[in-house]
Design a protein around this motif. Structure first.
Motif, short mmCIF file in Angstrom:
data_model
loop_
_atom_site.label_atom_id
_atom_site.label_comp_id
_atom_site.label_asym_id
_atom_site.label_seq_id
_atom_site.Cartn_x
_atom_site.Cartn_y
_atom_site.Cartn_z
N UNK A 35 -30.41 -16.43 30.20
CA UNK A 35 -30.15 -16.49 28.76
C UNK A 35 -28.87 -15.75 28.37
N UNK A 36 -28.38 -14.88 29.24
CA UNK A 36 -27.13 -14.16 28.97
C UNK A 36 -26.12 -14.43 30.09
N UNK A 79 -20.37 -13.68 33.61
CA UNK A 79 -19.09 -14.39 33.61
C UNK A 79 -17.96 -13.44 33.25
N UNK A 80 -18.22 -12.54 32.30
CA UNK A 80 -17.19 -11.59 31.90
C UNK A 80 -16.95 -10.53 32.96
N UNK A 81 -17.97 -10.30 33.81
CA UNK A 81 -17.86 -9.28 34.86
C UNK A 81 -17.34 -9.84 36.18
N UNK A 82 -17.17 -11.16 36.27
CA UNK A 82 -16.89 -11.80 37.55
C UNK A 82 -15.67 -11.21 38.24
N UNK A 83 -14.58 -11.02 37.49
CA UNK A 83 -13.36 -10.48 38.09
C UNK A 83 -13.56 -9.03 38.53
N UNK A 141 -21.93 -13.42 42.53
CA UNK A 141 -23.13 -14.07 42.00
C UNK A 141 -22.94 -15.57 42.11
N UNK A 142 -23.79 -16.23 42.89
CA UNK A 142 -23.67 -17.67 43.10
C UNK A 142 -24.72 -18.40 42.28
#
Length: 225
Positions: free
Chosen positions: A72-73, A78-82, A91-92
């Motif tokens: 749900x979040x 996505x914002x932490x991916x880099x 995270x796959x």
């Protein structure tokens, strides 16, 4: 390549810190159910915990049916991916990554059961989902087991489940077609262990670290491919 497999820690990941610190591996894989009922604080602490294992160069994880926060979040990770990539944490979410020439593919999904998360209906939806796994996958990480392989429920939950194999037949068909070197999963806690199936090229690991009573009794499983 040495791969250390864990799953289904449900917020109790720090119980296994000393065990993981004592094992040399190239990749740490977590096959989902990271949190206790989808807690944001569990997820945040889990990522901090992963980052501290400097002796393991790469960490890869997927979600599971208890990981509400990841479904749900989704924008949070996505914002932490880099930032996570700086620590070689990946995270796959139904996607691939190549590590030292080995192709990893991860998915958080499991067959529909009660009102949980990352779920799909069996049959055509399942086949469509697993057909997306690339042909060149070497290490497959799913939360659900394939049908008939370390997926047996033994009288869990009284009338909710009366026992038997609860893994996914369509996932099994896809694995048998692709012949990956390793398939890591969890979800069915009392299926913990290792085996090889009909396709002897593939090693199967159910890495659930908690038993059905959610006690941290199992050990991380080290596999070399």
């Amino acid at each position: 390549m040495k791969i250390l497999c864990i799953s289904d820690t449900h917020g109790q990941h720090r119980h296994f810190t000393d065990q993981i610190q004592s094992i040399d591996a190239d990749v740490l894989v977590h096959a989902g159910d990271i949190t206790a009922e989808g807690s944001f604080l569990n997820l945040k602490d889990f990522l901090t915990w992963l980052k501290a294992f400097n002796h393991i160069p790469h960490k890869v994880f997927v979600g599971g049916n208890h990981d509400r926060i990841l479904e749900v979040e989704a924008s949070y990770l996505a914002t932490l991916r880099d930032l996570l990539a700086r620590y070689n944490i990946w995270y796959l979410h139904h996607e691939s990554i190549t590590i030292d020439g080995v192709n990893f593919y991860g998915s958080s999904y499991s067959p529909e059961f009660m009102n949980w998360h990352f779920m799909y209906r069996r049959g055509e939806p399942a086949q469509a989902l697993w057909d997306m796994i690339p042909q060149n996958t070497d290490v497959l990480i799913t939360h659900t087991p394939p049908f008939g392989i370390l997926d047996e429920v033994i009288g869990w939950g009284g009338s909710i489940r009366t026992g038997g194999n609860v893994g996914c037949r369509d996932l099994l068909d896809r694995v048998n077609l692709l012949n990956p070197m390793l398939h890591v999963f969890g979800h069915i806690h009392n299926g913990y262990g290792c085996t090889s199936g009909k396709n002897v090229k593939t090693s199967y690991v159910n890495a659930a670290l908690l038993n059905e009573q959610y006690r941290p009794v199992n050990k991380p499983i080290l596999v070399e491919i």
